[in-house]
Design a protein around this motif. Sequence first.
Motif, PDB file in Angstrom:
ATOM      1  N   PRO A 183       0.827  -1.207   0.000  1.00 36.81           N
ATOM      2  CA  PRO A 183       0.000   0.000   0.000  1.00 36.81           C
ATOM      3  C   PRO A 183       0.863   1.260   0.000  1.00 36.81           C
ATOM      4  O   PRO A 183       1.904   1.318   0.677  1.00 36.81           O
ATOM      5  N   GLN A 184       0.441   2.260  -0.732  1.00 40.17           N
ATOM      6  CA  GLN A 184       1.224   3.493  -0.845  1.00 40.17           C
ATOM      7  C   GLN A 184       1.469   4.120   0.519  1.00 40.17           C
ATOM      8  O   GLN A 184       2.587   4.569   0.813  1.00 40.17           O
ATOM      9  N   GLU A 185       0.439   4.162   1.351  1.00 42.56           N
ATOM     10  CA  GLU A 185       0.605   4.764   2.675  1.00 42.56           C
ATOM     11  C   GLU A 185       1.681   4.038   3.473  1.00 42.56           C
ATOM     12  O   GLU A 185       2.531   4.665   4.117  1.00 42.56           O
ATOM     13  N   PHE A 186       1.649   2.707   3.416  1.00 43.30           N
ATOM     14  CA  PHE A 186       2.656   1.947   4.153  1.00 43.30           C
ATOM     15  C   PHE A 186       4.050   2.246   3.630  1.00 43.30           C
ATOM     16  O   PHE A 186       4.991   2.464   4.412  1.00 43.30           O
ATOM     17  N   THR A 187       4.227   2.240   2.320  1.00 39.37           N
ATOM     18  CA  THR A 187       5.543   2.479   1.731  1.00 39.37           C
ATOM     19  C   THR A 187       6.096   3.832   2.167  1.00 39.37           C
ATOM     20  O   THR A 187       7.264   3.944   2.554  1.00 39.37           O
ATOM     21  N   GLU A 188       5.275   4.859   2.127  1.00 36.39           N
ATOM     22  CA  GLU A 188       5.728   6.193   2.517  1.00 36.39           C
ATOM     23  C   GLU A 188       6.107   6.231   3.998  1.00 36.39           C
ATOM     24  O   GLU A 188       7.151   6.780   4.369  1.00 36.39           O
ATOM     25  N   ARG A 189       5.276   5.647   4.837  1.00 39.58           N
ATOM     26  CA  ARG A 189       5.538   5.698   6.272  1.00 39.58           C
ATOM     27  C   ARG A 189       6.729   4.838   6.669  1.00 39.58           C
ATOM     28  O   ARG A 189       7.532   5.227   7.522  1.00 39.58           O
ATOM     29  N   GLU A 190       6.882   3.688   6.068  1.00 36.81           N
ATOM     30  CA  GLU A 190       8.018   2.836   6.407  1.00 36.81           C
ATOM     31  C   GLU A 190       9.322   3.443   5.890  1.00 36.81           C
ATOM     32  O   GLU A 190      10.365   3.342   6.551  1.00 36.81           O
ATOM     33  N   THR A 191       9.280   4.084   4.736  1.00 38.19           N
ATOM     34  CA  THR A 191      10.463   4.780   4.246  1.00 38.19           C
ATOM     35  C   THR A 191      10.872   5.874   5.222  1.00 38.19           C
ATOM     36  O   THR A 191      12.057   6.012   5.562  1.00 38.19           O
ATOM     37  N   ALA A 192       9.908   6.653   5.696  1.00 39.83           N
ATOM     38  CA  ALA A 192      10.211   7.708   6.666  1.00 39.83           C
ATOM     39  C   ALA A 192      10.731   7.124   7.972  1.00 39.83           C
ATOM     40  O   ALA A 192      11.672   7.659   8.576  1.00 39.83           O
ATOM     41  N   PHE A 193      10.146   6.003   8.412  1.00 35.85           N
ATOM     42  CA  PHE A 193      10.576   5.350   9.649  1.00 35.85           C
ATOM     43  C   PHE A 193      12.026   4.880   9.541  1.00 35.85           C
ATOM     44  O   PHE A 193      12.834   5.102  10.445  1.00 35.85           O
ATOM     45  N   LEU A 194      12.365   4.230   8.438  1.00 34.97           N
ATOM     46  CA  LEU A 194      13.721   3.716   8.278  1.00 34.97           C
ATOM     47  C   LEU A 194      14.726   4.847   8.069  1.00 34.97           C
ATOM     48  O   LEU A 194      15.871   4.757   8.540  1.00 34.97           O
ATOM     49  N   ALA A 195      14.321   5.900   7.384  1.00 32.63           N
ATOM     50  CA  ALA A 195      15.215   7.060   7.236  1.00 32.63           C
ATOM     51  C   ALA A 195      15.539   7.642   8.614  1.00 32.63           C
ATOM     52  O   ALA A 195      16.695   7.982   8.901  1.00 32.63           O
ATOM     53  N   ARG A 196      14.530   7.750   9.478  1.00 35.97           N
ATOM     54  CA  ARG A 196      14.779   8.245  10.843  1.00 35.97           C
ATOM     55  C   ARG A 196      15.699   7.298  11.607  1.00 35.97           C
ATOM     56  O   ARG A 196      16.526   7.738  12.408  1.00 35.97           O
ATOM     57  N   ARG A 197      15.561   6.004  11.361  1.00 35.36           N
ATOM     58  CA  ARG A 197      16.366   5.024  12.086  1.00 35.36           C
ATOM     59  C   ARG A 197      17.859   5.213  11.828  1.00 35.36           C
ATOM     60  O   ARG A 197      18.683   4.990  12.721  1.00 35.36           O
ATOM     61  N   PHE A 198      18.215   5.620  10.613  1.00 39.15           N
ATOM     62  CA  PHE A 198      19.624   5.798  10.281  1.00 39.15           C
ATOM     63  C   PHE A 198      20.102   7.236  10.484  1.00 39.15           C
ATOM     64  O   PHE A 198      21.288   7.519  10.306  1.00 39.15           O
ATOM     65  N   THR A 199      19.195   8.137  10.847  1.00 38.65           N
ATOM     66  CA  THR A 199      19.574   9.527  11.065  1.00 38.65           C
ATOM     67  C   THR A 199      20.517   9.639  12.261  1.00 38.65           C
ATOM     68  O   THR A 199      20.287   9.037  13.311  1.00 38.65           O
ATOM     69  N   GLY A 200      21.569  10.381  12.073  1.00 39.02           N
ATOM     70  CA  GLY A 200      22.536  10.558  13.147  1.00 39.02           C
ATOM     71  C   GLY A 200      23.606   9.490  13.205  1.00 39.02           C
ATOM     72  O   GLY A 200      24.524   9.580  14.033  1.00 39.02           O
ATOM     73  N   ARG A 201      23.517   8.475  12.349  1.00 37.66           N
ATOM     74  CA  ARG A 201      24.536   7.421  12.332  1.00 37.66           C
ATOM     75  C   ARG A 201      25.819   7.963  11.704  1.00 37.66           C
ATOM     76  O   ARG A 201      25.828   8.387  10.543  1.00 37.66           O
ATOM     77  N   PHE A 202      26.906   7.912  12.456  1.00 42.48           N
ATOM     78  CA  PHE A 202      28.167   8.433  11.942  1.00 42.48           C
ATOM     79  C   PHE A 202      28.677   7.617  10.771  1.00 42.48           C
ATOM     80  O   PHE A 202      29.398   8.130   9.901  1.00 42.48           O
ATOM     81  N   ASP A 203      28.309   6.319  10.724  1.00 48.16           N
ATOM     82  CA  ASP A 203      28.813   5.448   9.658  1.00 48.16           C
ATOM     83  C   ASP A 203      27.981   5.531   8.382  1.00 48.16           C
ATOM     84  O   ASP A 203      28.258   4.817   7.420  1.00 48.16           O
ATOM     85  N   VAL A 204      26.948   6.380   8.368  1.00 49.93           N
ATOM     86  CA  VAL A 204      26.148   6.606   7.159  1.00 49.93           C
ATOM     87  C   VAL A 204      26.295   8.071   6.765  1.00 49.93           C
ATOM     88  O   VAL A 204      25.959   8.956   7.548  1.00 49.93           O
ATOM     89  N   PRO A 205      26.821   8.357   5.567  1.00 55.91           N
ATOM     90  CA  PRO A 205      26.987   9.769   5.177  1.00 55.91           C
ATOM     91  C   PRO A 205      25.650  10.485   5.101  1.00 55.91           C
ATOM     92  O   PRO A 205      24.603   9.864   4.913  1.00 55.91           O
ATOM     93  N   ALA A 206      25.701  11.786   5.280  1.00 51.04           N
ATOM     94  CA  ALA A 206      24.488  12.589   5.135  1.00 51.04           C
ATOM     95  C   ALA A 206      23.889  12.323   3.760  1.00 51.04           C
ATOM     96  O   ALA A 206      24.569  12.447   2.739  1.00 51.04           O
TER      97      ALA A 206
END
Length: 228
Positions: free
Chosen positions: A149-172
């Motif tokens: 579902p489109q809603e799920f895809t958008e929300r899970e993408t945002a959730f996973l993006a937040r999960r990696f936010t601030g990780r020093f081993d992942v470039p901005a």
Amino acid sequence: MMDHARDLASVQEATERLLSAAGRLDNAAVTDQSRLPGWTRGHVLAHLSRNADALVNVLEGRPMYVSAEVRDADIEHDAPRRLDAHLADLRESAARFRAAGEAPADWSRTVELRNGVTDTACQLPFRRWAEVELHHVDLGIGYELEDLPQEFTERETAFLARRFTGRFDVPATRLTDGTRAWSTGREQGEPAVTVTGSPADLLGWLAGRRDGAALAVAGGALPVLPPL
């Protein structure tokens, strides 16, 4: 606060899709390799059932799992079962989760998941929705990331993006599907890398289901994401 009641309904719809699709398998297909390394389809189905019960534990104030060892042993024990046993277990465990989710509760409270991870209770139905949708894809039975579902895809993408936010081993990193955009990785000035792709390909890469080969990358190499 998230609309946990609406998410519970989405979990139910996703579960019914999964049960309907899995119901067309046979016992031999259950023992075939899934898309997850080292797991058969039976492992995926067993995990989904035990995850529902684990989230009931969280909602009712108990540890999510007794231990990592017990969690893994339960999945290994249940994986070889016949298809009808898997379907019954998945249906019954889903009903237990739904009942726990419909019980009166303080949905703003903090709950503890695995490995010391905490979240607000209202997020748990969405977490379960993600388990059902992504593992349906992992079964490799005709349900693809493009079918989510489109809603799920958008929300899970945002959730996973937040999960990696601030990780020093992942470039901005800036992610975009051409319409929406998300930021992840190190928070140091302007994003150094821009990753562009379809919603399914972006989610697949973030969720570890695709290697990112279909994505366009500017400003550097495609970041290597840590395991979920």
